[in-house]
Design a protein around this motif. Structure first.
Motif, PDB file in Angstrom:
ATOM      1  N   PHE A   1       0.823  -1.209   0.000  1.00 40.74           N
ATOM      2  CA  PHE A   1       0.000   0.000   0.000  1.00 40.74           C
ATOM      3  C   PHE A   1       0.860   1.264   0.000  1.00 40.74           C
ATOM      4  O   PHE A   1       0.579   2.222  -0.738  1.00 40.74           O
ATOM      5  CB  PHE A   1      -0.927  -0.009   1.218  1.00 40.74           C
ATOM      6  CG  PHE A   1      -1.725   1.245   1.369  1.00 40.74           C
ATOM      7  CD1 PHE A   1      -2.723   1.552   0.463  1.00 40.74           C
ATOM      8  CD2 PHE A   1      -1.474   2.129   2.411  1.00 40.74           C
ATOM      9  CE1 PHE A   1      -3.473   2.726   0.588  1.00 40.74           C
ATOM     10  CE2 PHE A   1      -2.214   3.299   2.547  1.00 40.74           C
ATOM     11  CZ  PHE A   1      -3.210   3.598   1.638  1.00 40.74           C
ATOM     12  N   LEU A   2       1.899   1.301   0.812  1.00 40.59           N
ATOM     13  CA  LEU A   2       2.746   2.491   0.868  1.00 40.59           C
ATOM     14  C   LEU A   2       3.544   2.684  -0.415  1.00 40.59           C
ATOM     15  O   LEU A   2       3.809   3.820  -0.831  1.00 40.59           O
ATOM     16  CB  LEU A   2       3.685   2.417   2.068  1.00 40.59           C
ATOM     17  CG  LEU A   2       3.027   2.485   3.447  1.00 40.59           C
ATOM     18  CD1 LEU A   2       4.068   2.359   4.544  1.00 40.59           C
ATOM     19  CD2 LEU A   2       2.222   3.774   3.619  1.00 40.59           C
ATOM     20  N   LEU A   3       3.904   1.588  -1.053  1.00 35.40           N
ATOM     21  CA  LEU A   3       4.683   1.683  -2.296  1.00 35.40           C
ATOM     22  C   LEU A   3       3.828   2.098  -3.486  1.00 35.40           C
ATOM     23  O   LEU A   3       4.239   2.929  -4.308  1.00 35.40           O
ATOM     24  CB  LEU A   3       5.375   0.351  -2.592  1.00 35.40           C
ATOM     25  CG  LEU A   3       6.566  -0.011  -1.702  1.00 35.40           C
ATOM     26  CD1 LEU A   3       7.036  -1.427  -1.995  1.00 35.40           C
ATOM     27  CD2 LEU A   3       7.709   0.983  -1.909  1.00 35.40           C
ATOM     28  N   SER A   4       2.615   1.523  -3.604  1.00 33.84           N
ATOM     29  CA  SER A   4       1.819   1.718  -4.817  1.00 33.84           C
ATOM     30  C   SER A   4       0.423   2.278  -4.586  1.00 33.84           C
ATOM     31  O   SER A   4      -0.235   2.717  -5.543  1.00 33.84           O
ATOM     32  CB  SER A   4       1.685   0.387  -5.558  1.00 33.84           C
ATOM     33  OG  SER A   4       0.867  -0.515  -4.815  1.00 33.84           O
ATOM     34  N   GLY A   5      -0.035   2.245  -3.347  1.00 38.37           N
ATOM     35  CA  GLY A   5      -1.401   2.678  -3.077  1.00 38.37           C
ATOM     36  C   GLY A   5      -2.442   1.610  -3.333  1.00 38.37           C
ATOM     37  O   GLY A   5      -3.640   1.871  -3.221  1.00 38.37           O
ATOM     38  N   GLY A   6      -2.017   0.404  -3.688  1.00 39.92           N
ATOM     39  CA  GLY A   6      -2.948  -0.666  -4.014  1.00 39.92           C
ATOM     40  C   GLY A   6      -2.834  -1.847  -3.079  1.00 39.92           C
ATOM     41  O   GLY A   6      -2.228  -1.777  -2.014  1.00 39.92           O
ATOM     42  N   GLY A   7      -3.436  -2.962  -3.504  1.00 44.91           N
ATOM     43  CA  GLY A   7      -3.352  -4.195  -2.741  1.00 44.91           C
ATOM     44  C   GLY A   7      -4.462  -4.361  -1.726  1.00 44.91           C
ATOM     45  O   GLY A   7      -5.396  -3.543  -1.642  1.00 44.91           O
ATOM     46  N   PRO A   8      -4.399  -5.419  -0.928  1.00 41.97           N
ATOM     47  CA  PRO A   8      -5.469  -5.727   0.030  1.00 41.97           C
ATOM     48  C   PRO A   8      -5.665  -4.654   1.098  1.00 41.97           C
ATOM     49  O   PRO A   8      -6.783  -4.463   1.582  1.00 41.97           O
ATOM     50  CB  PRO A   8      -5.027  -7.058   0.651  1.00 41.97           C
ATOM     51  CG  PRO A   8      -3.570  -7.171   0.362  1.00 41.97           C
ATOM     52  CD  PRO A   8      -3.352  -6.461  -0.930  1.00 41.97           C
ATOM     53  N   MET A   9      -4.612  -3.915   1.458  1.00 49.47           N
ATOM     54  CA  MET A   9      -4.784  -2.855   2.453  1.00 49.47           C
ATOM     55  C   MET A   9      -5.613  -1.723   1.876  1.00 49.47           C
ATOM     56  O   MET A   9      -6.480  -1.149   2.559  1.00 49.47           O
ATOM     57  CB  MET A   9      -3.429  -2.339   2.931  1.00 49.47           C
ATOM     58  CG  MET A   9      -3.526  -1.371   4.106  1.00 49.47           C
ATOM     59  SD  MET A   9      -4.242  -2.139   5.593  1.00 49.47           S
ATOM     60  CE  MET A   9      -2.880  -3.193   6.095  1.00 49.47           C
ATOM     61  N   ALA A  10      -5.401  -1.397   0.603  1.00 52.82           N
ATOM     62  CA  ALA A  10      -6.203  -0.361  -0.051  1.00 52.82           C
ATOM     63  C   ALA A  10      -7.665  -0.785  -0.118  1.00 52.82           C
ATOM     64  O   ALA A  10      -8.573   0.021   0.140  1.00 52.82           O
ATOM     65  CB  ALA A  10      -5.656  -0.080  -1.446  1.00 52.82           C
ATOM     66  N   ASP A  11      -7.899  -2.040  -0.450  1.00 53.99           N
ATOM     67  CA  ASP A  11      -9.273  -2.541  -0.494  1.00 53.99           C
ATOM     68  C   ASP A  11      -9.941  -2.427   0.868  1.00 53.99           C
ATOM     69  O   ASP A  11     -11.106  -2.014   0.974  1.00 53.99           O
ATOM     70  CB  ASP A  11      -9.291  -4.000  -0.960  1.00 53.99           C
ATOM     71  CG  ASP A  11      -8.788  -4.173  -2.383  1.00 53.99           C
ATOM     72  OD1 ASP A  11      -8.825  -3.183  -3.145  1.00 53.99           O
ATOM     73  OD2 ASP A  11      -8.358  -5.295  -2.720  1.00 53.99           O
TER      74      ASP A  11
END
Length: 406
Positions: free
Chosen positions: A218-228
């Protein structure tokens, strides 16, 4: 004026932690303070007729332990750690389950938190660094002989939620230590305001850092399961551009890393991250039991030690760790890092946490001037090689039994 009572404790092995082990050692105390620690043959000459001599034959004497990271307010959800096993690495799934159970169970039960505190004290903890979302958590430590260092945790990553958290922070009493949750849940302005407040008040700033792959992504790209997960919670991610770097680098850019910031977990840290933490003299607390339960990985302990850092140990929350004991944390750490010396692991559970808590002159070691609250542990190897005793103490886990010397 009444004369203070002096006590002279003898044991086949004394582990001061701050100095080498003492075979056939002694500890002289008075007025709830240690006066001297050394060989029994030397200290017994200082005993007069009024000195009470206590022989702990078959025991090892060691300093009180320090739990450097805990969430006592989640004690009423301890059934989660017993009955629910998350998929390895699925930290967002576990958080969803935790929040659902917390909503279902209603208000925090202070009596459960106090029982958890009592459990830690019974297990040898004299100091506990606690994190909670309810200011009432600060009252849990009242009337305990153990010292509770409570920090109110504020969340608000961006937009209106960050503004609300900043407003709440401004309204907090000056004597209340406050902190953020993590770089993925507390925004840049909030974290900087929290750090400035902590500096002014002389408070420690403990924060979850680099705990999981989901946080890293999330911190690197803003995506992934944490963003969801954050979108599900209604967080305005459009107002939070991802920093595009590790959690450690991000905190450093925000000016948070110094000797009074405590980075908890530190699982997903690179060699460059560790070098930065060491350079800034930041504190680190490892929670091997919780990390194993969640399947998020192992912190690079050897790398931290290589850079001259001595991390502390914490149990994390009773809801996320089925073994709420620092003895089990030491045991788990030894299993995960068998090459690390037992003496180092014991120092992590005692001296390192005391230093981070600002109590290094009070507890965590046995030395003149510190509190006389010590531990007497029956030990099969107490009269033998100190290394054998250290091996037992750091691997016995739940088998350890102890008596407080107050």
């Amino acid at each position: 004026m009444a004369t203070e009572t002096r006590y002279l404790y003898r044991a086949p092995l004394v582990l001061p932690v701050i100095s080498p082990p003492l075979v056939d050692g002694g500890v002289l105390t008075a007025d709830e303070r240690v006066l001297a620690v050394g060989p029994w043959a030397e200290l017994r000459g200082e005993a007069d007729e009024s000195t009470k001599v206590v022989d702990y034959d078959g025991h090892v004497l060691l300093p009180a332990l320090v739990n450097a990271h805990c969430h006592l307010e989640l004690a009423h959800l301890d059934f989660l750690a017993r009955d629910y096993q998350p998929d390895p690495g699925d930290i967002t799934g576990w958080i969803r389950r935790l929040l659902a159970e917390r909503e279902k169970c209603g208000a925090i039960a202070p009596e459960d938190a106090m029982l958890a505190m009592a459990r830690l004290f019974a297990g040898g903890c004299r100091t506990v660094i606690d994190i909670g979302n309810d200011p009432a958590g600060a009252t849990v430590g009242r009337n305990f002989r153990a010292r509770l260092l409570f920090h109110l945790e504020l969340l608000g990553l961006s937009g209106e939620r960050e503004e609300a958290a900043l407003a709440r922070l401004a309204a907090c009493p000056a004597e209340l230590c406050c902190t953020g949750h993590a770089p993925y849940s507390s925004g840049a302005r909030l974290l900087q305001a929290l750090k400035e407040r902590a500096r002014t008040a002389g408070c420690l700033l403990p924060i979850h850092v680099a705990e999981s792959a989901a946080e890293e992504e999330f911190l690197l790209s803003g995506g992934g399961p944490m963003a969801d997960f954050l979108r599900e919670r209604g967080v305005d991610l459009a107002a939070f551009p991802p920093p595009g770097c590790s959690a450690v680098v991000w905190l450093d850019r925000l000016g948070l890393l110094d000797e009074r910031t405590l980075c908890v977990h530190a699982v997903r840290v690179s060699r460059e991250d560790v070098a930065l933490l060491a350079d800034r003299k930041a504190g680190v607390c490892l929670c091997p039991g919780a990390n194993r339960y969640l399947g998020v990985g192992k912190a690079p302990l050897e790398l931290l030690l290589e850079h001259g850092m001595l991390p502390a140990l914490g149990t994390d929350s009773p809801a996320g760790n089925p073994h709420f004991s620092l003895w089990r944390e030491m045991q788990t750490l030894r299993e995960d890092h068998p090459a690390v010396a037992p003496a180092t692991v014991l120092a992590m559970a005692s001296r390192a946490g005391a230093r981070l808590a600002g109590r290094e002159k009070e507890t965590g070691v046995i030395a003149p001037g510190v509190e006389s609250s010590l531990l007497a542990v029956p030990c099969p190897a107490a009269g033998c090689d100190p290394e054998a005793a250290l091996e037992y103490l750091t691997t016995a886990g739940s088998d350890v039994r102890l008596e407080w010397i107050e």
